[in-house]
Design an enzyme around this catalytic site. Structure first.
Site, mmCIF file in Angstrom:
data_model
loop_
_atom_site.group_PDB
_atom_site.id
_atom_site.type_symbol
_atom_site.label_atom_id
_atom_site.label_comp_id
_atom_site.label_asym_id
_atom_site.label_seq_id
_atom_site.Cartn_x
_atom_site.Cartn_y
_atom_site.Cartn_z
ATOM 1 N N LYS A 156 0.843 -1.200 0.000
ATOM 2 C CA LYS A 156 0.000 0.000 0.000
ATOM 3 C C LYS A 156 0.875 1.246 0.000
ATOM 4 C CE LYS A 156 -3.965 2.016 2.454
ATOM 5 N NZ LYS A 156 -4.888 1.890 3.616
ATOM 6 N N SER B 269 -9.762 2.051 2.687
ATOM 7 C CA SER B 269 -8.944 2.824 1.774
ATOM 8 C C SER B 269 -7.956 1.979 0.979
ATOM 9 C CB SER B 269 -8.165 3.880 2.565
ATOM 10 O OG SER B 269 -7.257 3.247 3.481
ATOM 11 N N SER C 107 -9.981 -0.355 6.983
ATOM 12 C CA SER C 107 -9.447 -0.274 5.625
ATOM 13 C C SER C 107 -8.626 -1.464 5.152
ATOM 14 C CB SER C 107 -8.619 1.006 5.463
ATOM 15 O OG SER C 107 -9.459 2.125 5.556
#
Length: 497
Positions: free
Chosen positions: A80, A155, A179
């Site tokens: 990420k 997210s 998330s």
């Protein structure tokens, strides 16, 4: 699609260690897959082809010399884009950091490298991890591989989508209000939020410091456990890091069983707003737990009804403080610096252009909640609710070993459907937020497809702090039983891209 990219991380690691596969072969196969499908999915913001192949060659050379390999040596991973990576961009999905190349690795990044994991690149995300859909990225939305017109969760939608589209066998996400778990639920993958403080936050760009937690994303419970074991552990560079041994998560994942366990069903996680098919699959999962030997108990946690409101005061308040550092003076974007404007004007222009609408919304909400005359009424009250939620968990865990619930109230919704309705968007994290507020460990794993739309549904398991191994024990038992029932893992039903 080759069989190689469908291998689990555990299988890849074993084949690389035995010499049946080389790390370069594995890496090239996944890079080819990214090249073939990511234009449609948009899981990645940056693919580090040369760096990944260099890491793979180093693993193969290490093996040839007879040196000891890491537990996930040669396994590719999607990271990420919130963790700093020396020499390659870290944008956090924001224009304000577009093109910024960190001079150092986050602790998590370094631990991946030390374990001989191959970092393929950085994945798309809601800007500064603020969102539930990965539509808030400054670089465009990511599609859900099950249906590219729908969101992959947020997210960390890029990380989850990379797994579901077989572009990587492992990924890293972060979980502030859900998330990791929410994207896992809507993409049919596994996502774990470790106990707060179990995985170092050093080098992870901060959104809400008392809530943010990095964690593993995978297609199987065992793969998630193996990755958890690599990234967890005390870090003196992180003042919130827990100085305690990592729970035996890999052993738990290899020996999953719920025999004799007490499992609590949270009464408050049901009712209006929950999709019928989601509740159907959840109820089937609860019945499965009974069949596997667990005692199921209904648990009431009345303060959970206030969790969403508390979270959306605490998180924006901490975001308002953390994002003050993006002032155009030290790094990142700078707008209006033509010699005629003051430093304050340059900062204002830069933040206006560099931050997206959702980030601005949360900064303003947080600044208001922290302002003189409102602090006690808003932020202070939210922290009191947080204490009540923690106490509800403590009481619940006096009666049961783990809690279960749906991970999300609905399956993946169409891209754009909730763009103009922030409250509807925030409700996607209704079931996940309490665990963040209390710092507990939690997992989402696939428990079937909703009959209305054929999209994945997630089962959430919550364990007490530093009892992360319970997640893997329960998750592995449920996964094995469901795989046997279906005749294959759920991810095999994902449509081809």
């Amino acid at each position: 699609m080759t069989d190689l990219i469908r291998l689990t991380a555990a299988e890849i690691a074993a084949k690389v260690a035995s010499g049946e596969l080389t790390a370069v072969e594995v890496t090239e196969a996944h890079l080819a897959r990214i090249e073939a499908v990511d234009e449609k999915v948009h899981a990645f913001l940056h693919v580090d082809r040369e760096g990944a192949l260099a890491q793979a060659r180093a693993v193969d050379e290490k093996r040839a010399r007879g040196e000891e390999l890491g537990p996930l040596a040669g396994v590719p991973l999607a990271l990420k884009d919130i963790f700093t990576t020396k020499g390659i961009p870290t944008t956090v999905g924001s224009k304000i950091l577009e093109g910024w190349i960190p001079p150092y690795d986050a602790t998590l990044t370094q631990r991946l490298r030390d374990a001989d994991v191959i970092v393929l690149g950085k994945t798309n995300m809601d800007e500064f991890a603020m969102g539930s859909s990965t539509e808030n990225s400054a670089y465009g939305p990511t599609g859900n591989p099950w249906d590219l017109t729908r969101i992959p969760g947020g997210s960390g939608g890029g990380s989850a989508a990379s797994l579901a589209s077989f572009q990587a066998p492992l990924a890293i996400g972060t979980d502030t209000g859900g998330s990791i778990r929410q994207p896992a639920a809507v993409t049919g993958t596994v996502g774990v939020k470790p106990t707060y403080g179990a995985v170092s936050r050093y080098g992870m760009v901060a959104f809400s410091s008392s809530l943010d937690q990095g964690g593993p994303c995978a297609r199987t419970v065992l793969d998630a456990a193996l990755l958890h074991g690599v990234i967890a552990g005390h870090d003196p560079l992180d003042s919130t890091s827990i100085d305690a041994p990592v729970p035996a998560v890999v052993e738990a994942a290899r020996n999953g069983s719920v025999q004799g366990m007490r499992v609590g069903v949270v009464k408050e996680f049901a009712g209006e707003g929950y999709q019928v098919g989601v509740m159907q699959r959840f109820e089937e999962s609860v019945e499965l737990l009974r069949e596997l030997g667990a005692e199921v108990v209904e648990i009431s946690c009345p303060s959970f009804d206030k969790a969403l409101a508390a979270y959306y005061l605490i998180a924006p308040s901490e975001c308002s403080s953390n994002l003050a550092r993006f002032d155009a003076m030290r790094y990142g974007l700078r707008v209006g610096d033509d010699g005629t404007k003051s430093a304050e004007d340059v900062t204002a222009l830069t933040r206006a252009e560099g931050f997206g609408a959702e980030v601005k919304r949360r900064i303003m909400l947080g600044t208001y909640a922290l302002s003189s005359g409102y602090y006690d009424a808003y932020y202070g009250s939210a922290q009191k609710v947080r204490t009540l939620i923690t106490r509800d968990f403590e009481k619940a865990f006096e009666q049961v070993d783990v809690l279960v619930s749906p991970t999300t109230p609905t399956t993946a919704f169409p891209i754009g459907e909730r763009a103009d309705d922030p409250m509807a968007m925030y409700l996607a994290d209704l079931c996940t937020i309490p665990a963040n507020l209390a710092g507990n460990a939690a997992m989402s794993l696939p428990c079937g497809l909703a009959p209305e739309d054929g999209l994945p549904v997630g089962l959430q398991i919550i364990a007490p702090a530093m009892a992360d191994d319970r997640l893997y024990r329960v998750g592995a038992a449920v996964e094995a039983a469901l795989t046997e029932r279906w005749g294959h893992p759920l991810i095999e039903e994902a449509p081809s891209l």
